[in-house]
Every structure is written in C-alpha cells, then in structure tokens.
Scaffold this motif. Sequence first.
Motif, PDB file in Angstrom:
ATOM      1  N   GLY A  29       9.766 -30.136   8.542  1.00  0.00           N
ATOM      2  CA  GLY A  29      10.336 -28.844   8.904  1.00  0.00           C
ATOM      3  C   GLY A  29       9.991 -28.374  10.311  1.00  0.00           C
ATOM      4  N   ASP A  30       9.482 -29.274  11.156  1.00  0.00           N
ATOM      5  CA  ASP A  30       9.151 -28.859  12.523  1.00  0.00           C
ATOM      6  C   ASP A  30      10.409 -28.529  13.319  1.00  0.00           C
ATOM      7  OD1 ASP A  30       6.164 -29.420  12.868  1.00  0.00           O
ATOM      8  OD2 ASP A  30       6.877 -31.346  12.074  1.00  0.00           O
ATOM      9  N   ASN A  31      10.410 -27.358  13.929  1.00  0.00           N
ATOM     10  CA  ASN A  31      11.526 -26.892  14.768  1.00  0.00           C
ATOM     11  C   ASN A  31      12.854 -26.810  14.013  1.00  0.00           C
ATOM     12  OD1 ASN A  31      10.054 -26.443  17.095  1.00  0.00           O
ATOM     13  ND2 ASN A  31      10.409 -28.516  17.910  1.00  0.00           N
ATOM     14  N   ILE A  32      12.774 -26.678  12.710  1.00  0.00           N
ATOM     15  CA  ILE A  32      14.022 -26.507  11.957  1.00  0.00           C
ATOM     16  C   ILE A  32      14.306 -25.009  11.800  1.00  0.00           C
ATOM     17  CG2 ILE A  32      15.285 -27.001   9.833  1.00  0.00           C
ATOM     18  CD1 ILE A  32      14.697 -29.551  11.305  1.00  0.00           C
ATOM     19  N   ALA A  33      13.489 -24.323  11.007  1.00  0.00           N
ATOM     20  CA  ALA A  33      13.737 -22.888  10.840  1.00  0.00           C
ATOM     21  C   ALA A  33      12.972 -22.071  11.878  1.00  0.00           C
ATOM     22  CB  ALA A  33      13.349 -22.441   9.440  1.00  0.00           C
ATOM     23  N   SER A  34      11.834 -22.615  12.316  1.00  0.00           N
ATOM     24  CA  SER A  34      11.071 -21.883  13.324  1.00  0.00           C
ATOM     25  C   SER A  34      10.415 -22.882  14.276  1.00  0.00           C
ATOM     26  CB  SER A  34      10.005 -21.022  12.645  1.00  0.00           C
ATOM     27  OG  SER A  34       9.188 -21.861  11.854  1.00  0.00           O
ATOM     28  N   ARG A  35       9.962 -22.383  15.427  1.00  0.00           N
ATOM     29  CA  ARG A  35       9.328 -23.251  16.422  1.00  0.00           C
ATOM     30  C   ARG A  35       8.075 -23.883  15.825  1.00  0.00           C
ATOM     31  NH1 ARG A  35       9.796 -21.326  21.894  1.00  0.00           N
ATOM     32  NH2 ARG A  35       7.909 -22.529  22.265  1.00  0.00           N
ATOM     33  N   SER A  36       7.893 -25.144  16.146  1.00  0.00           N
ATOM     34  CA  SER A  36       6.776 -25.868  15.560  1.00  0.00           C
ATOM     35  C   SER A  36       5.524 -25.776  16.422  1.00  0.00           C
ATOM     36  CB  SER A  36       7.165 -27.338  15.411  1.00  0.00           C
ATOM     37  OG  SER A  36       6.009 -28.125  15.227  1.00  0.00           O
ATOM     38  N   GLU A  37       4.408 -25.594  15.737  1.00  0.00           N
ATOM     39  CA  GLU A  37       3.139 -25.567  16.479  1.00  0.00           C
ATOM     40  C   GLU A  37       2.708 -26.961  16.885  1.00  0.00           C
ATOM     41  OE1 GLU A  37       0.412 -23.375  14.076  1.00  0.00           O
ATOM     42  OE2 GLU A  37       1.656 -21.565  14.238  1.00  0.00           O
ATOM     43  N   ASN A  38       3.342 -27.959  16.287  1.00  0.00           N
ATOM     44  CA  ASN A  38       2.985 -29.336  16.653  1.00  0.00           C
ATOM     45  C   ASN A  38       3.562 -29.762  17.999  1.00  0.00           C
ATOM     46  OD1 ASN A  38       1.507 -29.910  14.316  1.00  0.00           O
ATOM     47  ND2 ASN A  38       3.424 -30.134  13.162  1.00  0.00           N
ATOM     48  N   MET A  39       4.518 -28.981  18.512  1.00  0.00           N
ATOM     49  CA  MET A  39       5.124 -29.340  19.790  1.00  0.00           C
ATOM     50  C   MET A  39       5.153 -28.143  20.737  1.00  0.00           C
ATOM     51  SD  MET A  39       8.184 -31.782  18.352  1.00  0.00           S
ATOM     52  CE  MET A  39       8.338 -31.043  16.737  1.00  0.00           C
ATOM     53  N   PRO A  40       3.952 -27.709  21.153  1.00  0.00           N
ATOM     54  CA  PRO A  40       3.898 -26.522  22.021  1.00  0.00           C
ATOM     55  C   PRO A  40       4.637 -26.740  23.343  1.00  0.00           C
ATOM     56  CG  PRO A  40       1.738 -27.607  21.856  1.00  0.00           C
ATOM     57  CD  PRO A  40       2.619 -28.257  20.860  1.00  0.00           C
ATOM     58  N   TRP A  41       4.782 -27.998  23.728  1.00  0.00           N
ATOM     59  CA  TRP A  41       5.463 -28.303  24.997  1.00  0.00           C
ATOM     60  C   TRP A  41       6.967 -28.013  24.940  1.00  0.00           C
ATOM     61  CZ3 TRP A  41       8.968 -31.838  23.432  1.00  0.00           C
ATOM     62  CH2 TRP A  41       8.633 -32.661  22.341  1.00  0.00           C
ATOM     63  N   TYR A  42       7.504 -27.883  23.756  1.00  0.00           N
ATOM     64  CA  TYR A  42       8.943 -27.655  23.629  1.00  0.00           C
ATOM     65  C   TYR A  42       9.240 -26.169  23.817  1.00  0.00           C
ATOM     66  CZ  TYR A  42      13.509 -27.015  21.452  1.00  0.00           C
ATOM     67  OH  TYR A  42      14.812 -26.654  21.207  1.00  0.00           O
ATOM     68  N   GLU A  43      10.084 -25.862  24.772  1.00  0.00           N
ATOM     69  CA  GLU A  43      10.295 -24.459  25.116  1.00  0.00           C
ATOM     70  C   GLU A  43      11.585 -23.876  24.564  1.00  0.00           C
ATOM     71  OE1 GLU A  43       9.678 -24.538  29.329  1.00  0.00           O
ATOM     72  OE2 GLU A  43       7.518 -24.262  29.065  1.00  0.00           O
ATOM     73  N   GLY A  44      12.395 -24.732  23.945  1.00  0.00           N
ATOM     74  CA  GLY A  44      13.672 -24.236  23.422  1.00  0.00           C
ATOM     75  C   GLY A  44      13.504 -23.527  22.089  1.00  0.00           C
ATOM     76  N   THR A  45      14.601 -23.262  21.445  1.00  0.00           N
ATOM     77  CA  THR A  45      14.568 -22.561  20.168  1.00  0.00           C
ATOM     78  C   THR A  45      14.611 -23.570  19.026  1.00  0.00           C
ATOM     79  OG1 THR A  45      16.969 -22.430  20.109  1.00  0.00           O
ATOM     80  CG2 THR A  45      15.809 -20.580  21.095  1.00  0.00           C
ATOM     81  N   SER A  46      14.340 -23.093  17.834  1.00  0.00           N
ATOM     82  CA  SER A  46      14.449 -23.948  16.653  1.00  0.00           C
ATOM     83  C   SER A  46      15.930 -24.228  16.389  1.00  0.00           C
ATOM     84  CB  SER A  46      13.824 -23.256  15.442  1.00  0.00           C
ATOM     85  OG  SER A  46      14.622 -22.146  15.070  1.00  0.00           O
ATOM     86  N   LEU A  47      16.172 -25.246  15.587  1.00  0.00           N
ATOM     87  CA  LEU A  47      17.552 -25.632  15.290  1.00  0.00           C
ATOM     88  C   LEU A  47      18.329 -24.472  14.651  1.00  0.00           C
ATOM     89  CD1 LEU A  47      19.844 -27.659  14.977  1.00  0.00           C
ATOM     90  CD2 LEU A  47      18.773 -28.457  12.861  1.00  0.00           C
ATOM     91  N   LEU A  48      17.733 -23.854  13.653  1.00  0.00           N
ATOM     92  CA  LEU A  48      18.439 -22.789  12.943  1.00  0.00           C
ATOM     93  C   LEU A  48      18.736 -21.610  13.871  1.00  0.00           C
ATOM     94  CD1 LEU A  48      19.527 -22.323  10.143  1.00  0.00           C
ATOM     95  CD2 LEU A  48      17.392 -21.215   9.525  1.00  0.00           C
ATOM     96  N   HIS A  49      17.779 -21.308  14.707  1.00  0.00           N
ATOM     97  CA  HIS A  49      17.955 -20.228  15.664  1.00  0.00           C
ATOM     98  C   HIS A  49      19.132 -20.549  16.597  1.00  0.00           C
ATOM     99  CE1 HIS A  49      16.044 -16.700  17.549  1.00  0.00           C
ATOM    100  NE2 HIS A  49      16.731 -17.116  18.595  1.00  0.00           N
ATOM    101  N   HIS A  50      19.176 -21.784  17.043  1.00  0.00           N
ATOM    102  CA  HIS A  50      20.279 -22.205  17.910  1.00  0.00           C
ATOM    103  C   HIS A  50      21.619 -22.073  17.186  1.00  0.00           C
ATOM    104  CE1 HIS A  50      22.225 -24.308  21.213  1.00  0.00           C
ATOM    105  NE2 HIS A  50      22.814 -25.094  20.328  1.00  0.00           N
ATOM    106  N   LEU A  51      21.652 -22.507  15.930  1.00  0.00           N
ATOM    107  CA  LEU A  51      22.899 -22.422  15.154  1.00  0.00           C
ATOM    108  C   LEU A  51      23.340 -20.965  14.988  1.00  0.00           C
ATOM    109  CD1 LEU A  51      22.263 -25.026  12.280  1.00  0.00           C
ATOM    110  CD2 LEU A  51      23.654 -25.315  14.331  1.00  0.00           C
ATOM    111  N   GLU A  52      22.373 -20.088  14.884  1.00  0.00           N
ATOM    112  CA  GLU A  52      22.708 -18.676  14.707  1.00  0.00           C
ATOM    113  C   GLU A  52      23.210 -18.039  15.992  1.00  0.00           C
ATOM    114  OE1 GLU A  52      18.877 -17.206  13.167  1.00  0.00           O
ATOM    115  OE2 GLU A  52      20.042 -16.430  11.478  1.00  0.00           O
TER     116      GLU A  52
END
Lengths: 421, 304
Positions: A183-206
């Motif tokens: 579930g990393d970066n699916i519904a919310s930003r993942s703490e496992n990838m702090p380097w990623y600055e974009g939004t989560s997938l679901l957020h993008h879809l919305e």
Amino acid sequence: MELLRVATAGSVDDGKSTLIGRLLYDTKSLFSDQLEAVERTSRERGDEYTDLALLTDGLRAEREQGITIDVAYRYFATPKRKFILADTPGHVQYTRNMVTGASTASLALILVDARKGVLQQSRRHAFLASLLRVPHLVLCVNKMDLVDYDQEVFERVKAEFRDFAAKLDIGDLTAIPVSALNGDNIASRSENMPWYEGTSLLHHLEDVHIASDRNLIDVRFPVQYVIRPRGSSGLGEAFHDYRGYAGQVAGGVLKPGDEIVVLPSGLTSRIAAIETMDGPVDEAFPPMSVTVRLEDNLDISRGDMICRPANQPSNTQDISAMVCWMSETSSLVPRQKLAIKHTTRSARAMVKDINYKVDVDTLHRDESAGSLSLNEIGRVSLRTTAPLFHDEYRRNRSTGSFILIDESSGVTVGAGMTLPD
Amino acid sequence: MRTTRYELTHLQALEAESVHIFREVAAEFERPVLLFSGGKDSIVMLRLAEKAFWPAKIPFRVLHVDTGHNFAEVLEFRDRRVEQLGVRLLVGSVQEAIDAGKVTEQKGPKAMRNQLQTPVLLESIENGGFDAVFGGARRDEEKARAKERVYSFRDEFGQWDPKNQRPELWSLYNGRHRRGEHIRVFPLSNWTELDIWQYIAQEKIEIPSIYFAHTRPVIKRDGMLLAVGGPVQALEGEEPFDAMVRYRTVGDTSCTGAVESLAASLEEVIAEVAATRITERGATRADDRVSEAAMEDRKRDGYF
Ligand SMILES: Nc1nc2c(ncn2[C@@H]2O[C@H](COP(=O)(O)OP(=O)(O)O)[C@@H](O)[C@H]2O)c(=O)[nH]1
C-alpha cells in the motif's frame, strides 16, 4: 462528484490485480462478503496472505487457470470522485482488450515491475494508450519494496519510460513509485520513500484535471432518434406537432438560437430549444443526452449530423484510419467488405488498401504487410457506401472512432480511429 | 438546470449514458422489451427510459417474470407504475409453467424458484419475438457481471458465452443478431448500488415500501432473514420472531433475505448503503451462495 474512467495495463505478474484490489480496499469499496470469499480461497490454496488479486478474477476459467481473460469493470469512489476502472489483462494476445478498455478511459494506469524495468509489453501499453488518445497516463513503478525503495531504481525506470514515451503523442505523464502489496503511495504518501515528492496514486486520480479533455469547440450532434409523440401521448395538444432530435452531444456547446447546418442535406436552421424531461437547458455539451428542436421543419433522420455552418466535420466516403484488428478467425485484407458503425451511422465499407502495419513494440512501419491479423494495428484506407461525418480522432474521440463488423457473423472485428485525409 | 464550467455530476454522466443506450436500442431493434420486477433497479431503469423518449411514451413493452412468490407491496407498485406510464405489461408466470408441467419445482421446504425463472423468461422472449431485452443488472453486483457487455449477445438458447463476447468500444454498440437470437441490454451497467439510491433520492422516485425499515415476522435460515409466509415456513428448530428489517433487493420471497435496519427514509437508507460492508447479493440472495460460480452458471443458462 465527477466521474473518471480509468484503464489499467500491465504485464502478467506486475501486480495489476493486487493494485486494483488495494485501491478497492483502501477506498472501502470492498464488502465483507467479498473479502471473506477471497480469504477463504486464499486459505484453501495455502497462500500465506490474503491474495487481493482474487477479488478481480471473475470468471471460472480465470480462477482455474489463474489468468485474467477479459475486460472487467470495477467501481470505487472517494468523496471527490467516482471511478470506473476497466481492468484489462496484459497478455501478449490481448491487445484488443486494452484497446477496448482504453477507448473510454480518461486516464491509463501502466504498471511495471521495478525489478524488471520497462519491458516490451510496457512499451506496447504506452503505445496503445497514445493511439487511443487516453489524455492522462500514470506510470506505476510497482514492487518498490523488493528494491529497497531505492530512488535510483525508480528514476531509472521513469527515464527509460519517458524516452520511449517521447516518441509517442502523450499529453500528460506522471510516474509514481508504489508497492501495491504494502500500500505504499497508493492511498497516502509512503514513509518508506521520503525522497518521492509527488502525490499518492489515489490523490492523483482524485485531482487530475479532466474537464478540458473534451472537445468543447466543434459543435457535433449526431442525430440518434427522432421523437414524435403520436396520438395518445396523454400530453395533449401541446405536443401535437412536436418533433425533437434526440442524441448525445459529441462535441462543442449547443445553445438555443444557434445557427446550425444539418448534414448530409446541408439545410440550415436555428436551434429553437434544447430539451430534457427535466425541462429545457440553455447549454448542451458532451456527454449530455438531450433533445434538440429546430425552428424550421426539416427532413432529418437518424445518422444525420447537426453542426455549425462555419465548422463542419469532414464529409467523405474515403476514410483513412488506424485500425486495430480483433478477429480470431480472419484477417483484414484489401477488397474486403465489412459493416461499419460510426456515431449513429451505419454503412458498408470496403478496404482499399492497407498502407502499413505498425510494430507495436518498435513503432516500426511495415509497408509490405498487406493484411492485419488478430491484435495487429495498421493504417488502412476505406471506401464507404455513404459519407461519414467525421473528425480526426485526435481532435474528437466520438466523431473520430468507428467499429467494423463482420457481415456474416455479426461480430465486431475491428476498431478504427480516423486520420486526417 | 444550469451548469457551469461544463461539468456533469457522476449521476448526470451515468444518466446521459443510459439514455443514449435506450435510444440506440429503440432506433436499431424491432421489438425491444424491458424487464420490470418492481425492484429498485428496474424502477430506475424505467425512469431512464421515460427520460429517453419524453415527451413521447416509452416505445416498448415491459415484462415481469413472476415466480408466484411475490411481496404484495411490490406487485401493487408494479401495476400502478405501469398504469402511470401507459406502457403495456406482459407477465411470464412461473406458476403457470409449473402447472403446465413445463418446469419442475424443487422439492422440500427450502425449495427456490429462482432457477425456474430462466425457462419462463426465455419462453416469454421467444413468444413475444423480442430481439432486445433490457435488464437492470449492474456490473458492481457480482464478479461474472463485472465482465458483461452493455450489449450482451444471446444465442437461440438464450445462452451467454463469457469467453466469446464481442469487443465493445467507445459508445458504439453492436446489436447484430440473427432471427431467434437476441441481445440483452444493460443500461445500468456502470451504476453502483449507491448510485441507484442517490438517483432515487435526487429524482424523488417512488419505490415499494419494503425497501424501508418495517416490522415483520422472520426466521433465520442459513444466516439470512426470510419473511415467514407463503413458501417460507418455519422448520424444526427455526423460531419465527418479529424484526425491524428492510430489503436491499426484491426477488422471490423464498430466497430474498431482509437485512436488519432502522433506515426508514431515503436519507437513512443512503447513509446505510454508504456504510455497508456486505454486498447486496451476498447479504440477501441465497441463490448466489450455492457456489462461488453460482451466478456465472446461471448466466450461461440464460438468466438475467
Ligand atoms: N513484493 C511485492 N509483491 C507484489 C507487489 N504487487 C504484487 N505483488 C505480487 O506479485 C504477484 C503477481 O501479482 P498480481 O497482482 O497477481 O499480478 P497481475 O498478473 O499483474 O495481476 C503476486 O504474487 C503478488 O502478491 C508489490 O508491490 N510488492
């Protein structure tokens, strides 16, 4: 709440089913009996965890063989949007399913396995999404957990994909590193990838902006059905002479008072009213289904096109198009005759020439091909028995698309996207 | 209706799509018929048909496949609605088919008549010469339905062949068929249960009272609440009791379960549906529970 249609693509085992299961799960679109059934099956098979992929494998054959054989539609919603997801399998032989799923999609999700990078199939999916003019593309680099959530891996895959995408006509491309399983970066930003600055997938879809994807410029209203209440409509004299042209707006914005021209007759009039059972509207735009009344009594029937005198579609019997061939039993060859359905018009078409076939992996054009077989795509010249009022597909997906039907079996065998003459 | 920024709500977009489908069928088929059970999906379907042809009347008939095990409220509603719209109702009777020996009823106190609907439906289609049959099925209901097309081709035996479906692209529907074959048309394919409820509220559509919470005597059987009466009688060890319930789907009384609920108004029903964690068919339909592939099997045989 708006509606967004999404298509998914990925090679086998890239994690597409898991991703979809995850989206359904995270948006609480799953119901407990579905989850229970899946948990039960997972247990019976001896899986160590609940296989969310089972949620989306609908048919018996798929359960038995563990593959997905056809386009399936899934529904989920967040407070912001409702999503219709066309889940299309990624096997080599199933180009036609992806073409089908992508035909109505505003956004395509393309999955790649972070460990494997961009495979030939991923290139194919990107090509098909661009061919079908899906306006938004999202590259999901999946299984990031298996590469230690490494930024470099993500950047490498992304760059590889962008290189290929640059050769295609892709409007909007976003890349997101995910782990569908965790579930990393699916519904919310993942703490496992702090380097990623974009939004989560679901957020993008919305949030992805889709309002401007439609053509609101070229007025196109294919007449679908003529409404003439007869005799005992129970509505009294008011509707005695009623004659309305029902249809779904395929382009532009129609307003009462607008001057219009009707094809093929070329007769002109003005829009008297745009009506629905809920009352008149002062503007109609895609994809509204409305009924148009004109100031003059013209002879108009199904298959005619209402547009503006100064902005008319191509009006020819000679059509050039990219065609995806979908028949398992026959090939498309010159001189072949087929039925064609385009907007609300049906006609017959003859294949004049197969100009070239596209290698969907290399984009190479083979001009010596001479025929198209299942899942092959090429540029084709057709001659139709009646003129088709069409726009270039890239300008209007509704007036630029058609299907080809085998006249003896009645089966849909081809999907076409018109090109400039 | 005034719309700014040229956006439609999801319900407007779904409505536009369904209306388009109705008009397409009316234009291209000779004898369509609409399956109307008096249940909420078919009520919404009928409203969309009304919208598609307004101000003209709906240009086809409606057909009810009647198992003989009905909720009185639903039959009363059905007749009233049909009368209002001025459409003609045909009834395919499972009871008559049983009496005529065309179908055989299951034995035992847990017998269901659901399977018997299929031959009666097919016979009604054949006798009526119908070439397009509108059904209110939604793809979100069940896994096999998730794969079904809007135009679903049926052979002379009414069978669905899931592995051999026609590709369906854009909104270009292929209705080709030969004599004796027909197309099942599903205008609600892309609607979810919640969409249906929201639409009923938005449009202020009347629905039968059994969709709202009420008290009735029930028994608990296989984890489901069944209304006591007619074909359903308490077996040994089953104790009838009064419960506050409502129905999420309307079907044959012998296999349609009620859910415990206090939702007495549309708003309360919507709140409940939005929060529910059990799918509609799973909670209330014994016919789907027989096996994981129960629905797929019935669909292959020509069920709706
Ligand atoms: N470690 C890991 N495994 C994954 C991830 N996503 C999917 N998988 C696994 O990859 C396999 C294939 O996934 P599946 O969803 O069935 O792939 P599909 O063929 O694309 O639908 C399954 O064993 C999944 O559990 C992920 O993000 N991380």
